[in-house]
Design a protein around this motif. Structure first.
Motif, PDB file in Angstrom:
ATOM      1  N   THR A  13       0.849  -1.193   0.000  1.00 32.72           N
ATOM      2  CA  THR A  13       0.000   0.000   0.000  1.00 32.72           C
ATOM      3  C   THR A  13       0.888   1.248   0.000  1.00 32.72           C
ATOM      4  O   THR A  13       2.067   1.178   0.397  1.00 32.72           O
ATOM      5  CB  THR A  13      -0.902   0.038   1.244  1.00 32.72           C
ATOM      6  N   PRO A  14       0.350   2.382  -0.420  1.00 36.04           N
ATOM      7  CA  PRO A  14       1.129   3.622  -0.304  1.00 36.04           C
ATOM      8  C   PRO A  14       1.592   3.869   1.131  1.00 36.04           C
ATOM      9  O   PRO A  14       2.730   4.293   1.360  1.00 36.04           O
ATOM     10  CB  PRO A  14       0.151   4.709  -0.778  1.00 36.04           C
ATOM     11  N   GLU A  15       0.727   3.568   2.097  1.00 34.88           N
ATOM     12  CA  GLU A  15       1.080   3.790   3.504  1.00 34.88           C
ATOM     13  C   GLU A  15       2.276   2.940   3.926  1.00 34.88           C
ATOM     14  O   GLU A  15       3.154   3.420   4.663  1.00 34.88           O
ATOM     15  CB  GLU A  15      -0.122   3.496   4.410  1.00 34.88           C
ATOM     16  N   GLU A  16       2.330   1.690   3.458  1.00 41.62           N
ATOM     17  CA  GLU A  16       3.465   0.819   3.797  1.00 41.62           C
ATOM     18  C   GLU A  16       4.762   1.350   3.193  1.00 41.62           C
ATOM     19  O   GLU A  16       5.805   1.372   3.854  1.00 41.62           O
ATOM     20  CB  GLU A  16       3.216  -0.609   3.295  1.00 41.62           C
ATOM     21  N   PHE A  17       4.704   1.783   1.944  1.00 41.04           N
ATOM     22  CA  PHE A  17       5.917   2.298   1.308  1.00 41.04           C
ATOM     23  C   PHE A  17       6.391   3.572   2.002  1.00 41.04           C
ATOM     24  O   PHE A  17       7.583   3.724   2.309  1.00 41.04           O
ATOM     25  CB  PHE A  17       5.704   2.558  -0.192  1.00 41.04           C
ATOM     26  N   LEU A  18       5.473   4.489   2.250  1.00 39.23           N
ATOM     27  CA  LEU A  18       5.851   5.755   2.876  1.00 39.23           C
ATOM     28  C   LEU A  18       6.341   5.559   4.309  1.00 39.23           C
ATOM     29  O   LEU A  18       7.230   6.281   4.765  1.00 39.23           O
ATOM     30  CB  LEU A  18       4.679   6.737   2.810  1.00 39.23           C
ATOM     31  N   ALA A  19       5.811   4.566   5.022  1.00 41.64           N
ATOM     32  CA  ALA A  19       6.301   4.259   6.371  1.00 41.64           C
ATOM     33  C   ALA A  19       7.757   3.807   6.317  1.00 41.64           C
ATOM     34  O   ALA A  19       8.564   4.169   7.187  1.00 41.64           O
ATOM     35  CB  ALA A  19       5.433   3.193   7.029  1.00 41.64           C
ATOM     36  N   LEU A  20       8.111   3.031   5.301  1.00 45.49           N
ATOM     37  CA  LEU A  20       9.511   2.621   5.136  1.00 45.49           C
ATOM     38  C   LEU A  20      10.400   3.834   4.918  1.00 45.49           C
ATOM     39  O   LEU A  20      11.446   3.977   5.553  1.00 45.49           O
ATOM     40  CB  LEU A  20       9.650   1.643   3.960  1.00 45.49           C
ATOM     41  N   VAL A  21       9.987   4.739   4.053  1.00 45.55           N
ATOM     42  CA  VAL A  21      10.780   5.943   3.772  1.00 45.55           C
ATOM     43  C   VAL A  21      10.972   6.778   5.028  1.00 45.55           C
ATOM     44  O   VAL A  21      12.073   7.271   5.301  1.00 45.55           O
ATOM     45  CB  VAL A  21      10.117   6.783   2.661  1.00 45.55           C
ATOM     46  N   MET A  22       9.917   6.945   5.822  1.00 46.69           N
ATOM     47  CA  MET A  22       9.994   7.786   7.019  1.00 46.69           C
ATOM     48  C   MET A  22      10.835   7.171   8.136  1.00 46.69           C
ATOM     49  O   MET A  22      11.205   7.859   9.074  1.00 46.69           O
ATOM     50  CB  MET A  22       8.591   8.101   7.526  1.00 46.69           C
ATOM     51  N   MET A  69      12.276  15.305   6.291  1.00 48.53           N
ATOM     52  CA  MET A  69      11.261  14.634   5.479  1.00 48.53           C
ATOM     53  C   MET A  69       9.893  15.045   6.001  1.00 48.53           C
ATOM     54  O   MET A  69       9.655  15.038   7.199  1.00 48.53           O
ATOM     55  CB  MET A  69      11.398  13.110   5.593  1.00 48.53           C
ATOM     56  N   ARG A  70       9.010  15.391   5.065  1.00 47.64           N
ATOM     57  CA  ARG A  70       7.642  15.766   5.426  1.00 47.64           C
ATOM     58  C   ARG A  70       6.684  14.821   4.719  1.00 47.64           C
ATOM     59  O   ARG A  70       6.685  14.719   3.497  1.00 47.64           O
ATOM     60  CB  ARG A  70       7.350  17.201   5.033  1.00 47.64           C
ATOM     61  N   LEU A  71       5.885  14.107   5.519  1.00 44.27           N
ATOM     62  CA  LEU A  71       4.924  13.144   5.019  1.00 44.27           C
ATOM     63  C   LEU A  71       3.580  13.803   4.744  1.00 44.27           C
ATOM     64  O   LEU A  71       3.058  14.528   5.589  1.00 44.27           O
ATOM     65  CB  LEU A  71       4.730  12.029   6.059  1.00 44.27           C
ATOM     66  N   THR A  72       3.031  13.557   3.563  1.00 43.34           N
ATOM     67  CA  THR A  72       1.630  13.819   3.274  1.00 43.34           C
ATOM     68  C   THR A  72       0.994  12.434   3.291  1.00 43.34           C
ATOM     69  O   THR A  72       1.214  11.647   2.360  1.00 43.34           O
ATOM     70  CB  THR A  72       1.443  14.505   1.903  1.00 43.34           C
ATOM     71  N   PRO A  73       0.286  12.082   4.363  1.00 41.39           N
ATOM     72  CA  PRO A  73      -0.162  10.700   4.560  1.00 41.39           C
ATOM     73  C   PRO A  73      -0.851  10.092   3.339  1.00 41.39           C
ATOM     74  O   PRO A  73      -1.721  10.715   2.726  1.00 41.39           O
ATOM     75  CB  PRO A  73      -1.121  10.801   5.753  1.00 41.39           C
ATOM     76  N   GLY A  74      -0.394   8.885   3.007  1.00 40.38           N
ATOM     77  CA  GLY A  74      -0.977   8.132   1.912  1.00 40.38           C
ATOM     78  C   GLY A  74      -0.613   8.617   0.529  1.00 40.38           C
ATOM     79  O   GLY A  74      -1.008   8.011  -0.469  1.00 40.38           O
ATOM     80  N   VAL A 101       6.509   9.874  -4.437  1.00 38.66           N
ATOM     81  CA  VAL A 101       5.079  10.065  -4.652  1.00 38.66           C
ATOM     82  C   VAL A 101       4.476   8.694  -4.877  1.00 38.66           C
ATOM     83  O   VAL A 101       4.965   7.921  -5.709  1.00 38.66           O
ATOM     84  CB  VAL A 101       4.804  10.995  -5.852  1.00 38.66           C
ATOM     85  N   CYS A 102       3.431   8.383  -4.131  1.00 39.92           N
ATOM     86  CA  CYS A 102       2.793   7.069  -4.210  1.00 39.92           C
ATOM     87  C   CYS A 102       1.360   7.219  -4.690  1.00 39.92           C
ATOM     88  O   CYS A 102       0.620   8.054  -4.174  1.00 39.92           O
ATOM     89  CB  CYS A 102       2.806   6.387  -2.843  1.00 39.92           C
ATOM     90  N   GLU A 103       0.998   6.384  -5.665  1.00 40.46           N
ATOM     91  CA  GLU A 103      -0.359   6.354  -6.189  1.00 40.46           C
ATOM     92  C   GLU A 103      -0.821   4.905  -6.223  1.00 40.46           C
ATOM     93  O   GLU A 103      -0.069   4.039  -6.672  1.00 40.46           O
ATOM     94  CB  GLU A 103      -0.411   6.908  -7.600  1.00 40.46           C
ATOM     95  N   PRO A 104      -2.052   4.640  -5.771  1.00 43.15           N
ATOM     96  CA  PRO A 104      -2.559   3.266  -5.879  1.00 43.15           C
ATOM     97  C   PRO A 104      -2.534   2.814  -7.339  1.00 43.15           C
ATOM     98  O   PRO A 104      -2.825   3.587  -8.249  1.00 43.15           O
ATOM     99  CB  PRO A 104      -4.002   3.370  -5.360  1.00 43.15           C
ATOM    100  N   ALA A 105      -2.130   1.567  -7.545  1.00 41.97           N
ATOM    101  CA  ALA A 105      -2.083   0.974  -8.880  1.00 41.97           C
ATOM    102  C   ALA A 105      -2.733  -0.399  -8.816  1.00 41.97           C
ATOM    103  O   ALA A 105      -2.967  -0.943  -7.737  1.00 41.97           O
ATOM    104  CB  ALA A 105      -0.634   0.864  -9.349  1.00 41.97           C
ATOM    105  N   GLU A 106      -3.006  -0.948  -9.984  1.00 43.55           N
ATOM    106  CA  GLU A 106      -3.676  -2.248 -10.046  1.00 43.55           C
ATOM    107  C   GLU A 106      -2.909  -3.330  -9.286  1.00 43.55           C
ATOM    108  O   GLU A 106      -3.490  -4.155  -8.607  1.00 43.55           O
ATOM    109  CB  GLU A 106      -3.846  -2.658 -11.506  1.00 43.55           C
ATOM    110  N   LEU A 149      12.482  -5.443  -0.399  1.00 43.84           N
ATOM    111  CA  LEU A 149      12.242  -5.513   1.040  1.00 43.84           C
ATOM    112  C   LEU A 149      10.749  -5.609   1.350  1.00 43.84           C
ATOM    113  O   LEU A 149      10.323  -6.461   2.131  1.00 43.84           O
ATOM    114  CB  LEU A 149      12.851  -4.290   1.733  1.00 43.84           C
ATOM    115  N   LEU A 150       9.955  -4.758   0.738  1.00 43.12           N
ATOM    116  CA  LEU A 150       8.527  -4.749   1.030  1.00 43.12           C
ATOM    117  C   LEU A 150       7.798  -5.954   0.444  1.00 43.12           C
ATOM    118  O   LEU A 150       6.878  -6.480   1.066  1.00 43.12           O
ATOM    119  CB  LEU A 150       7.896  -3.458   0.513  1.00 43.12           C
ATOM    120  N   GLU A 151       8.193  -6.410  -0.720  1.00 47.03           N
ATOM    121  CA  GLU A 151       7.508  -7.547  -1.339  1.00 47.03           C
ATOM    122  C   GLU A 151       7.912  -8.874  -0.717  1.00 47.03           C
ATOM    123  O   GLU A 151       7.155  -9.838  -0.777  1.00 47.03           O
ATOM    124  CB  GLU A 151       7.743  -7.547  -2.854  1.00 47.03           C
ATOM    125  N   ARG A 152       9.063  -8.920  -0.102  1.00 48.13           N
ATOM    126  CA  ARG A 152       9.516 -10.134   0.587  1.00 48.13           C
ATOM    127  C   ARG A 152       8.577 -10.466   1.757  1.00 48.13           C
ATOM    128  O   ARG A 152       8.388 -11.603   2.109  1.00 48.13           O
ATOM    129  CB  ARG A 152      10.942  -9.923   1.084  1.00 48.13           C
TER     130      ARG A 152
END
Length: 154
Positions: A13-22, A69-74, A101-106, A149-152
């Motif tokens: 999810t975008p939230e999971e990816f952004l949590a890793l970055v933060m 780093m400044r998070l815009t949630p999601g 920048v994270c966008e939901p994808a299929e 890392l995230l897909e593992r």
């Protein structure tokens, strides 16, 4: 200015990816540009951290930098040099802006990673061509590391 933009689709999810970055200490394990981290301070959606920076393709000692780093949630994380009094020397030698920048994808999340680094005229002629040659490969390796890392975990 040397800049690069890399896109990847990551099964998370975008939230999971952004949590890793933060999580600067965790992200440093996959990003070669982040050397030893001295400290991390998080206050809500803002994280500041001090680290030894490594610019791909550039020789010489790596300066210590404080990034914010400044998070815009999601949605995104924007990264820049922390404001004064931090980075007095680094600001004289370079400019820096980056984002995720994270966008939901299929198939998960489309991640767009951008990095821009600039130098004053006295350094530009030497530093920017060296950085341009190495930066794309470095950012691709970074994003591919985050993806792995995230897909593992899935």
């Amino acid at each position: 200015m040397a800049g690069v933009t890399v896109e990847r689709t990551v099964r998370c999810t975008p939230e999971e990816f952004l949590a890793l970055v933060m999580d600067a200490e965790r992200y440093a394990k996959i990003d070669d540009k982040l050397g030893h981290i001295d400290w991390v301070h998080r206050d809500g959606d803002v994280t500041q951290f001090k680290f030894r920076s490594r610019l791909p393709g550039l020789p010489g000692p790596a300066p210590k930098v404080v990034s914010r780093m400044r998070l815009t949630p999601g949605e995104r994380v924007d990264i820049e040099y922390a404001p004064p009094p931090h980075n007095r020397l680094v600001r004289r030698l370079s400019t820096f802006a980056a984002s995720f920048v994270c966008e939901p994808a299929e198939d998960g999340t489309k991640v767009t990673r951008s990095v821009e680094i600039g130098f004053p005229p006295a350094l530009r002629w030497l530093a920017e061509p060296l950085l341009r040659r190495a930066l794309r490969r470095d950012v691709e390796r970074e994003i591919d590391g985050a993806k792995a890392l995230l897909e593992r975990r899935k």
